[in-house]
Design a protein around this motif. Structure first.
Motif, mmCIF file in Angstrom:
data_model
loop_
_atom_site.group_PDB
_atom_site.id
_atom_site.type_symbol
_atom_site.label_atom_id
_atom_site.label_comp_id
_atom_site.label_asym_id
_atom_site.label_seq_id
_atom_site.Cartn_x
_atom_site.Cartn_y
_atom_site.Cartn_z
ATOM 1 N N SER A 286 0.845 -1.199 0.000
ATOM 2 C CA SER A 286 0.000 0.000 0.000
ATOM 3 C C SER A 286 0.879 1.247 0.000
ATOM 4 O O SER A 286 1.968 1.240 0.562
ATOM 5 C CB SER A 286 -0.878 0.040 1.256
ATOM 6 O OG SER A 286 -1.636 -1.129 1.352
ATOM 7 N N GLY A 287 0.374 2.297 -0.616
ATOM 8 C CA GLY A 287 1.131 3.545 -0.626
ATOM 9 C C GLY A 287 2.439 3.391 -1.375
ATOM 10 O O GLY A 287 2.564 2.538 -2.252
ATOM 11 N N GLN A 288 3.406 4.196 -1.021
ATOM 12 C CA GLN A 288 4.687 4.194 -1.744
ATOM 13 C C GLN A 288 5.789 4.700 -0.819
ATOM 14 O O GLN A 288 5.512 5.155 0.290
ATOM 15 C CB GLN A 288 4.587 5.101 -2.985
ATOM 16 C CG GLN A 288 4.276 6.542 -2.658
ATOM 17 C CD GLN A 288 4.112 7.440 -3.889
ATOM 18 O OE1 GLN A 288 4.414 8.624 -3.833
ATOM 19 N NE2 GLN A 288 3.628 6.889 -5.007
ATOM 20 N N ILE A 289 7.024 4.576 -1.276
ATOM 21 C CA ILE A 289 8.149 5.225 -0.604
ATOM 22 C C ILE A 289 8.455 6.467 -1.436
ATOM 23 O O ILE A 289 9.020 6.368 -2.520
ATOM 24 C CB ILE A 289 9.394 4.305 -0.543
ATOM 25 C CG1 ILE A 289 9.067 2.962 0.116
ATOM 26 C CG2 ILE A 289 10.537 5.021 0.184
ATOM 27 C CD1 ILE A 289 8.618 3.024 1.562
ATOM 28 N N ARG A 290 8.034 7.626 -0.928
ATOM 29 C CA ARG A 290 8.266 8.848 -1.700
ATOM 30 C C ARG A 290 9.765 9.126 -1.850
ATOM 31 O O ARG A 290 10.518 8.875 -0.913
ATOM 32 C CB ARG A 290 7.637 10.050 -0.981
ATOM 33 C CG ARG A 290 6.174 10.215 -1.230
ATOM 34 C CD ARG A 290 5.651 11.445 -0.479
ATOM 35 N NE ARG A 290 4.375 11.129 0.125
ATOM 36 C CZ ARG A 290 3.936 11.610 1.284
ATOM 37 N NH1 ARG A 290 4.678 12.466 1.975
ATOM 38 N NH2 ARG A 290 2.764 11.250 1.735
ATOM 39 N N LYS A 291 10.136 9.648 -2.995
ATOM 40 C CA LYS A 291 11.528 10.075 -3.181
ATOM 41 C C LYS A 291 11.734 11.444 -2.544
ATOM 42 O O LYS A 291 12.807 11.749 -2.042
ATOM 43 C CB LYS A 291 11.855 10.194 -4.682
ATOM 44 C CG LYS A 291 11.812 8.878 -5.433
ATOM 45 C CD LYS A 291 12.393 9.105 -6.852
ATOM 46 C CE LYS A 291 11.722 8.271 -7.930
ATOM 47 N NZ LYS A 291 11.597 6.845 -7.605
ATOM 48 N N ASN A 292 10.682 12.264 -2.622
ATOM 49 C CA ASN A 292 10.703 13.620 -2.072
ATOM 50 C C ASN A 292 9.484 13.693 -1.161
ATOM 51 O O ASN A 292 8.358 13.453 -1.609
ATOM 52 C CB ASN A 292 10.594 14.611 -3.244
ATOM 53 C CG ASN A 292 10.464 16.055 -2.798
ATOM 54 O OD1 ASN A 292 10.058 16.337 -1.665
ATOM 55 N ND2 ASN A 292 10.780 16.976 -3.687
ATOM 56 N N CYS A 293 9.710 14.021 0.117
ATOM 57 C CA CYS A 293 8.607 13.962 1.078
ATOM 58 C C CYS A 293 7.486 14.945 0.748
ATOM 59 O O CYS A 293 6.360 14.784 1.209
ATOM 60 C CB CYS A 293 9.125 14.198 2.494
ATOM 61 S SG CYS A 293 10.195 12.862 3.097
ATOM 62 N N ARG A 294 7.773 15.953 -0.050
ATOM 63 C CA ARG A 294 6.766 16.975 -0.368
ATOM 64 C C ARG A 294 5.831 16.594 -1.503
ATOM 65 O O ARG A 294 4.848 17.282 -1.750
ATOM 66 C CB ARG A 294 7.449 18.300 -0.741
ATOM 67 C CG ARG A 294 8.190 18.932 0.427
ATOM 68 C CD ARG A 294 8.890 20.215 -0.024
ATOM 69 N NE ARG A 294 9.697 20.741 1.063
ATOM 70 C CZ ARG A 294 9.328 21.761 1.864
ATOM 71 N NH1 ARG A 294 8.174 22.361 1.655
ATOM 72 N NH2 ARG A 294 10.115 22.177 2.827
ATOM 73 N N LYS A 295 6.172 15.539 -2.263
ATOM 74 C CA LYS A 295 5.293 15.187 -3.401
ATOM 75 C C LYS A 295 5.274 13.676 -3.633
ATOM 76 O O LYS A 295 6.226 12.971 -3.288
ATOM 77 C CB LYS A 295 5.695 15.933 -4.659
ATOM 78 C CG LYS A 295 7.169 15.990 -4.916
ATOM 79 C CD LYS A 295 7.480 16.853 -6.121
ATOM 80 C CE LYS A 295 8.838 16.465 -6.680
ATOM 81 N NZ LYS A 295 9.217 17.169 -7.878
ATOM 82 N N THR A 296 4.206 13.243 -4.249
ATOM 83 C CA THR A 296 4.102 11.823 -4.560
ATOM 84 C C THR A 296 5.016 11.513 -5.734
ATOM 85 O O THR A 296 5.391 12.402 -6.509
ATOM 86 C CB THR A 296 2.639 11.442 -4.901
ATOM 87 O OG1 THR A 296 2.233 12.227 -6.039
ATOM 88 C CG2 THR A 296 1.715 11.758 -3.740
ATOM 89 N N ASN A 297 5.375 10.244 -5.896
ATOM 90 C CA ASN A 297 6.321 9.842 -6.960
ATOM 91 C C ASN A 297 5.657 9.975 -8.340
ATOM 92 O O ASN A 297 4.463 9.860 -8.467
ATOM 93 C CB ASN A 297 6.773 8.395 -6.760
ATOM 94 C CG ASN A 297 7.606 8.273 -5.495
ATOM 95 O OD1 ASN A 297 8.132 9.261 -4.986
ATOM 96 N ND2 ASN A 297 7.710 7.042 -4.969
#
Ligand code: HEM
Ligand SMILES: [Ca+2]
Length: 294
Positions: free
Chosen positions: A283-294
């Motif tokens: 579920s969800g993702q590991i964002r590369k940048n915490c401010r935006k989705t991948n």
């Protein structure tokens, strides 16, 4: 799946030390940052679980939570989280979630300011959306009375005692005049000399962003917050509600006279709050940048 202490032990063995080093340095530079990082984790977890939704900027398909009433002009620490995320990505790209970074940074902040330590369970993943309306509806307001505070936490599965322990987070940090002005000028259950001195920096009109400390030792994580409540020196209306003749007076007395009990209850409640509906597995993702989705 459930969270686990050793989630990154093979995929990113240095992640805890990278976060600790960065938090220590940020809090050494400005003690208040420890308070700000603790609050970020709380405002993440109370809005659809600990999924780093609070860190997302507005996007084309949703409005972020940063502009919600409890957060706007108030939440801070986003830059510190970005710095940590950049360092973590440099050694373990795409592995560690922003939600886990927040949970660990909150713990390390408390420890750095003299509070208890605890084992942070890991394995949260990051949301692909945010909810402005959930932020407005689920984060408790400082205007709430005791019954409202109890329900707000009970909606998240937390008891009244856990609500009081977690409110002890107000042993560190600052609040803006706009959040406590009405208490200073219109409430009776406030120490008179305390009100006079806080009014000097929080006039009846203007000065909305002027800061006052939430307890009399705002850079030490201690039980002074509860001692202050006993003498009607709570800064926020919601703070003084915990010691206003109601069902939580006895808990405040316990924490005030026994800091070890406060520390134990606080850390257990932090673990419980940190377990609120995490995204796990795929579920969800590991964002590369915490401010935006991948
Ligand atoms: C019980 C309900 C709660 C209410 C009504 C509440 C409300 C507030 C308000 C109004 C402020 C000042 C914000 C500003 O003026 O910008 C504040 C600050 C803060 N809150 Fe809470 N809060 C609550 C619970 C918590 C919990 C559970 C934690 C963490 C465990 C927490 C941690 C903090 C910290 C550390 C600050 C200072 C932040 C800084 O200096 O940057 N609060 N809170
Ligand atoms: Ca304190």
């Amino acid at each position: 799946q459930s969270l686990s202490a050793n989630f990154y032990s093979s995929s990113c063995p240095n992640v805890l030390s990278v976060i600790k080093t960065a938090v220590d340095s940020a809090v050494t530079n400005e003690a208040r940052m420890g308070a700000s990082l603790l609050r970020l984790h709380f405002h993440d977890c109370f809005v659809n679980g600990c999924d780093a939704s609070v860190l997302l900027d507005d996007a084309s398909d949703f409005t972020g939570e940063k502009t919600a009433n409890p957060n706007s002009g108030s939440l801070r620490g986003f830059d510190v989280i970005d710095t940590i995320k950049t360092k973590v990505e440099a050694s373990c790209a795409g592995v560690v979630s922003c939600a886990d970074i927040l949970a660990v940074a909150a713990r390390d902040s408390v420890v750095k300011l003299g509070g208890p330590t605890w084992t942070v369970l890991l394995g949260r993943r990051d949301s692909t959306t945010a909810s402005l309306s959930a932020a407005n509806n689920n984060i408790p307001a400082p205007t709430l009375n005791l019954s409202g505070l109890i329900s707000s936490f009970s909606n998240k599965g937390l008891t009244a005692r856990e609500m009081v322990a977690l409110s002890g987070g107000h042993t560190i940090g600052q609040a803006r005049c706009t959040t406590f002005r009405n208490r200073l000028y219109n409430e009776a259950n406030i120490n008179a000399s305390f009100a006079t001195s806080v009014k000097a920096n929080c006039p009846q009109s203007g000065g909305n962003n002027n800061l006052s400390p939430l307890d009399t030792s705002p850079t030490s994580f201690d039980n002074v917050y509860f001692k202050n409540l006993q003498i009607q020196k709570g800064l926020l209306h919601s703070d003084q509600q915990l010691f206003n003749g109601g069902s939580t007076n006895s808990i405040v007395n316990t924490y005030s006279s026994n800091s070890a009990t406060f520390f134990t209850d606080f850390k257990n409640a932090m673990v419980k709050m940190g377990n609120l509906s995490p995204l796990t597995g795929t579920s969800g993702q590991i964002r590369k940048n915490c401010r935006k989705t991948n």
